[in-house]
Every structure is written in structure tokens, then in C-alpha cells.
Motif scaffolding. Sequence first.
Motif, mmCIF file in Angstrom:
data_model
loop_
_atom_site.group_PDB
_atom_site.id
_atom_site.type_symbol
_atom_site.label_atom_id
_atom_site.label_comp_id
_atom_site.label_asym_id
_atom_site.label_seq_id
_atom_site.Cartn_x
_atom_site.Cartn_y
_atom_site.Cartn_z
ATOM 1 N N GLN A 100 77.005 110.996 39.702
ATOM 2 C CA GLN A 100 76.529 111.917 40.733
ATOM 3 C C GLN A 100 75.035 111.662 40.891
ATOM 4 O OE1 GLN A 100 77.421 115.465 38.192
ATOM 5 N NE2 GLN A 100 75.378 116.134 38.803
ATOM 6 N N TYR A 101 74.509 111.954 42.062
ATOM 7 C CA TYR A 101 73.071 111.838 42.260
ATOM 8 C C TYR A 101 72.366 112.918 41.446
ATOM 9 C CZ TYR A 101 74.052 108.709 46.190
ATOM 10 O OH TYR A 101 74.479 107.660 46.965
ATOM 11 N N GLY A 102 71.171 112.562 40.946
ATOM 12 C CA GLY A 102 70.432 113.541 40.168
ATOM 13 C C GLY A 102 69.299 112.903 39.400
ATOM 14 N N GLY A 103 68.809 113.633 38.392
ATOM 15 C CA GLY A 103 67.694 113.182 37.574
ATOM 16 C C GLY A 103 68.120 112.186 36.515
ATOM 17 N N PRO A 104 67.206 111.839 35.607
ATOM 18 C CA PRO A 104 67.514 110.820 34.592
ATOM 19 C C PRO A 104 68.669 111.199 33.680
ATOM 20 C CG PRO A 104 65.397 111.889 34.149
ATOM 21 C CD PRO A 104 65.809 112.302 35.512
ATOM 22 N N GLU A 105 68.981 112.502 33.607
ATOM 23 C CA GLU A 105 70.078 112.930 32.725
ATOM 24 C C GLU A 105 71.446 112.454 33.196
ATOM 25 O OE1 GLU A 105 69.674 115.895 35.984
ATOM 26 O OE2 GLU A 105 68.249 114.922 34.604
ATOM 27 N N VAL A 106 71.570 111.964 34.439
ATOM 28 C CA VAL A 106 72.885 111.521 34.922
ATOM 29 C C VAL A 106 73.192 110.077 34.522
ATOM 30 C CG1 VAL A 106 72.760 113.121 36.867
ATOM 31 C CG2 VAL A 106 72.082 110.720 37.211
ATOM 32 N N MET A 107 72.221 109.360 33.969
ATOM 33 C CA MET A 107 72.447 107.953 33.612
ATOM 34 C C MET A 107 73.340 107.830 32.382
ATOM 35 S SD MET A 107 68.751 106.077 34.254
ATOM 36 C CE MET A 107 67.756 107.231 33.283
ATOM 37 N N ARG A 108 74.242 106.849 32.423
ATOM 38 C CA ARG A 108 75.138 106.559 31.309
ATOM 39 C C ARG A 108 75.241 105.046 31.125
ATOM 40 N NH1 ARG A 108 74.441 111.215 31.232
ATOM 41 N NH2 ARG A 108 75.944 112.945 31.246
ATOM 42 N N LEU A 109 75.290 104.596 29.876
ATOM 43 C CA LEU A 109 75.592 103.202 29.584
ATOM 44 C C LEU A 109 77.087 103.120 29.330
ATOM 45 C CD1 LEU A 109 74.620 100.290 29.060
ATOM 46 C CD2 LEU A 109 74.293 100.940 26.654
ATOM 47 N N GLU A 110 77.806 102.462 30.245
ATOM 48 C CA GLU A 110 79.261 102.500 30.200
ATOM 49 C C GLU A 110 79.867 101.122 30.394
ATOM 50 O OE1 GLU A 110 80.023 106.999 31.953
ATOM 51 O OE2 GLU A 110 79.969 105.331 33.377
ATOM 52 N N ASP A 111 81.115 101.011 30.025
ATOM 53 C CA ASP A 111 81.866 99.789 30.280
ATOM 54 C C ASP A 111 82.188 99.667 31.764
ATOM 55 O OD1 ASP A 111 82.040 98.991 27.566
ATOM 56 O OD2 ASP A 111 83.739 100.346 27.251
ATOM 57 N N PHE A 112 82.196 98.419 32.257
ATOM 58 C CA PHE A 112 82.647 98.170 33.617
ATOM 59 C C PHE A 112 83.232 96.767 33.670
ATOM 60 C CE2 PHE A 112 78.967 95.583 33.874
ATOM 61 C CZ PHE A 112 79.034 94.811 35.037
ATOM 62 N N GLU A 113 84.022 96.523 34.680
ATOM 63 C CA GLU A 113 84.642 95.216 34.864
ATOM 64 C C GLU A 113 84.042 94.572 36.106
ATOM 65 O OE1 GLU A 113 86.724 92.030 33.782
ATOM 66 O OE2 GLU A 113 86.781 93.951 32.679
ATOM 67 N N GLY A 128 68.757 100.583 24.671
ATOM 68 C CA GLY A 128 67.672 101.561 24.636
ATOM 69 C C GLY A 128 67.037 101.813 25.983
ATOM 70 N N ALA A 129 67.663 101.313 27.028
ATOM 71 C CA ALA A 129 67.026 101.355 28.339
ATOM 72 C C ALA A 129 66.988 102.753 28.948
ATOM 73 C CB ALA A 129 67.730 100.397 29.290
ATOM 74 N N ILE A 130 68.021 103.570 28.736
ATOM 75 C CA ILE A 130 68.040 104.894 29.364
ATOM 76 C C ILE A 130 66.869 105.745 28.873
ATOM 77 C CG2 ILE A 130 69.308 107.075 29.487
ATOM 78 C CD1 ILE A 130 71.875 105.459 29.705
ATOM 79 N N ALA A 131 66.609 105.726 27.582
ATOM 80 C CA ALA A 131 65.479 106.487 27.042
ATOM 81 C C ALA A 131 64.159 105.979 27.611
ATOM 82 C CB ALA A 131 65.471 106.405 25.520
ATOM 83 N N ALA A 132 64.008 104.659 27.716
ATOM 84 C CA ALA A 132 62.768 104.088 28.245
ATOM 85 C C ALA A 132 62.606 104.378 29.728
ATOM 86 C CB ALA A 132 62.745 102.582 27.988
ATOM 87 N N LEU A 133 63.697 104.301 30.489
ATOM 88 C CA LEU A 133 63.645 104.613 31.921
ATOM 89 C C LEU A 133 63.292 106.080 32.145
ATOM 90 C CD1 LEU A 133 66.811 102.643 33.046
ATOM 91 C CD2 LEU A 133 64.474 102.173 33.830
ATOM 92 N N THR A 134 63.840 106.957 31.318
ATOM 93 C CA THR A 134 63.545 108.378 31.427
ATOM 94 C C THR A 134 62.069 108.645 31.152
ATOM 95 O OG1 THR A 134 65.797 108.946 30.753
ATOM 96 C CG2 THR A 134 64.121 110.661 30.528
ATOM 97 N N GLU A 135 61.531 108.009 30.127
ATOM 98 C CA GLU A 135 60.114 108.186 29.800
ATOM 99 C C GLU A 135 59.229 107.661 30.927
ATOM 100 O OE1 GLU A 135 56.841 106.780 26.434
ATOM 101 O OE2 GLU A 135 58.974 106.369 26.124
ATOM 102 N N LEU A 136 59.588 106.514 31.490
ATOM 103 C CA LEU A 136 58.806 105.949 32.586
ATOM 104 C C LEU A 136 58.814 106.879 33.800
ATOM 105 C CD1 LEU A 136 57.241 103.653 33.950
ATOM 106 C CD2 LEU A 136 59.443 102.561 34.459
ATOM 107 N N GLU A 137 59.979 107.388 34.131
ATOM 108 C CA GLU A 137 60.094 108.265 35.302
ATOM 109 C C GLU A 137 59.348 109.573 35.100
ATOM 110 O OE1 GLU A 137 63.609 110.412 38.006
ATOM 111 O OE2 GLU A 137 64.139 108.956 36.447
ATOM 112 N N ARG A 138 59.450 110.159 33.930
ATOM 113 C CA ARG A 138 58.870 111.486 33.698
ATOM 114 C C ARG A 138 57.395 111.437 33.344
ATOM 115 N NH1 ARG A 138 63.870 114.252 30.231
ATOM 116 N NH2 ARG A 138 65.077 114.934 32.067
ATOM 117 N N ASN A 139 56.975 110.408 32.608
ATOM 118 C CA ASN A 139 55.607 110.380 32.087
ATOM 119 C C ASN A 139 54.761 109.222 32.624
ATOM 120 O OD1 ASN A 139 56.397 112.556 30.412
ATOM 121 N ND2 ASN A 139 57.112 111.136 28.829
ATOM 122 N N GLY A 140 55.391 108.315 33.358
ATOM 123 C CA GLY A 140 54.638 107.179 33.878
ATOM 124 C C GLY A 140 54.271 106.154 32.828
#
Length: 310
Positions: free
Chosen positions: A8-21, A286-298
Motif C-alpha cells: 500500500q502507499y505510505g511511509g517507510p513503515e510499509v516497506m518489506r523485504l520479500e520473495d518474488f519471482e 539492511g537496506a530498509i533501515a538505512a532507507l528509513t533513516e535517510l528519508e527521516r533524518n537525511g
Amino acid sequence: MKRIQYHQYGGPEVMRLEDFEPTPPSPGEVLVRVRAAAANPMDWGIRSGAMKMVTGRKFPRALGHDFAGVVEAVGEGVTRFTVGDEVLGGASIKASGAFAEMVLAAEKGLVRKPAELSFEEAAAIPTVGLTALQAVVRKGELRPGQSVFVNGCLGGVGRAAAQIALAHGASVGGSCRATATQDARDLGLDPIVGFDFDPTALGGRFDLVVDTAGTLPADAAKRMLKPGGRIVGIHPTPVNIAKSALPGPYHVLIARPVTEDLAEVARAAGRGELRVPVARTVPLAGAIAALTELERNGTPKGGKLIIAVE
């Protein structure tokens, strides 16, 4: 295969590292095994839903645009690449998907990676390099011997714009934080001023003013121009687009993924004329945590956040 996606569209909390084909490439597409990907503000702008009129409402959606990697498979009609080629480029805005182990991209969105660049260095280039080239050379119509002022000369696009202008034979000045003037001086810029500079002190000095920070008032930029000079902004807001439609020196850039421009940017990087610094490299896990920090704190500051994919 793993990739970062959201349901769903939203903030950094919607990101997930998941399997895909990954799907096989369609005609004109290339499947790339990602070795590195770079974060850009537009990535979380798209994820937030700011471009849902373009990206639609089908989920899950993948995340990430800029990447470098190795060609895994090519679709029908692809003639510029074969399996094993090292490439850099961008996924489409609608599909995205660079923050992954595999990504599909249009052939026209890719060019060969210069051998002189690491995958991490190459992934940092596409968006900022294309935007800078099109602002300075295409929209700005820069000619050798002219003078350029870059507002925000040490941001991602600003640094690239300054280097591209210098490589095209221009003299370049710019604005940046007072604590970073030595970095601007090391690039070869002169004069260098703070963000709160008085434009009257630079009156009539420049053929081209490029506002990459989006903070320079049009009236101030006009005072800095020589007769016949041009102002280019890179933030295509409705106000700026309307301003660009009026007679006068102001032009707004809507950057486009032009293959020839991306190839020119890649060649400049390979020659050492364009360097986009990398501030931090993290693994995909570890990308989701780093992306969240970049978005929120620059942070990190001073360069790109790169996601390295094994």
C-alpha cells in the motif's frame, strides 16, 4: 529472489523485504542481476503515492530506480546487450524494482558500465547525472567559455551539474553550506557563497544559473544574469511550470531517460569528469533501515546511499 516492495502507499513503515519471482523479459526488455542500487528522493516520493496517477494501484509494488548490474537475459528485439554485459541505468517509474536481486528494465534505459567504475559508483550516476546534463547542456544550452552559477552546488544534482559544466569548458561558481566551501573549492568552483548570499554582489556575472536546491528566487537569479542569460530550475512544480511558460529567461526541466544522454553521462564518469560520492553502502538485508533513516533524518550526508547486492 528477494526485493523490497510494499502493499500500500505510505511511509517507510510499509516497506518489506520479500520473495518474488522475476518474470522473463518482454520484447525490448532486459533482465539484470543487480549488483548495486542507489537511493533517490523520488523513490520514497513514488512509494508515498505522490505519483499514483502514473504508478497505479496494483500491489505489491517494487521500490528503487537507479542500479548497476549484469545482464541475465534479454527479450525479443534487444540488440544492444547480451547475457553477461555489465550495465547501468534505471527501471521505469511505473515498475521500479531496483532494490532487488533482479530487475527488469527497458533496453533504452540502460547503457554499458564503464570498466573504470565499480558497480557502486555506477549505480550512483543515472538520475543525478541525467538531470544535471539535461539542465546544463540541453535546457541550459551551455557553450564553452560561458559562466555558470549552481545553487546547491554540493547536492547530488548540483555537484554533477558543476562537474559537467566544468567539463564543457565553463567557469563555475555556486552556493553551498558555509562549512562545505572547501569541498566546492576542490571541485574547481569560484566564486563560492553561502545559501544566504546577496545576489546583487554577483549581478550580471553569469550566462546560466541552475537552481538545483529550489531555493533561489527568480528575481534574484535574474539579477545575476548577463544579457541573454538563462535560468534553469529542476523542480517541475505547477508554479515553476507556469513560470517557465511565460516569456523570459526562466526554464524548468522535466528530466527524461534519454539513452544518448545516459551514455554521455556514463562516458564522463568513466573519464573521471563526473564523480558522485558514495556516503554509505549497505547490504540488501539492511537496506530498509538505512532507507528509513535517510528519508527521516537525511543521513548519510555528503553522498549516495548505495545498496550492495551479492
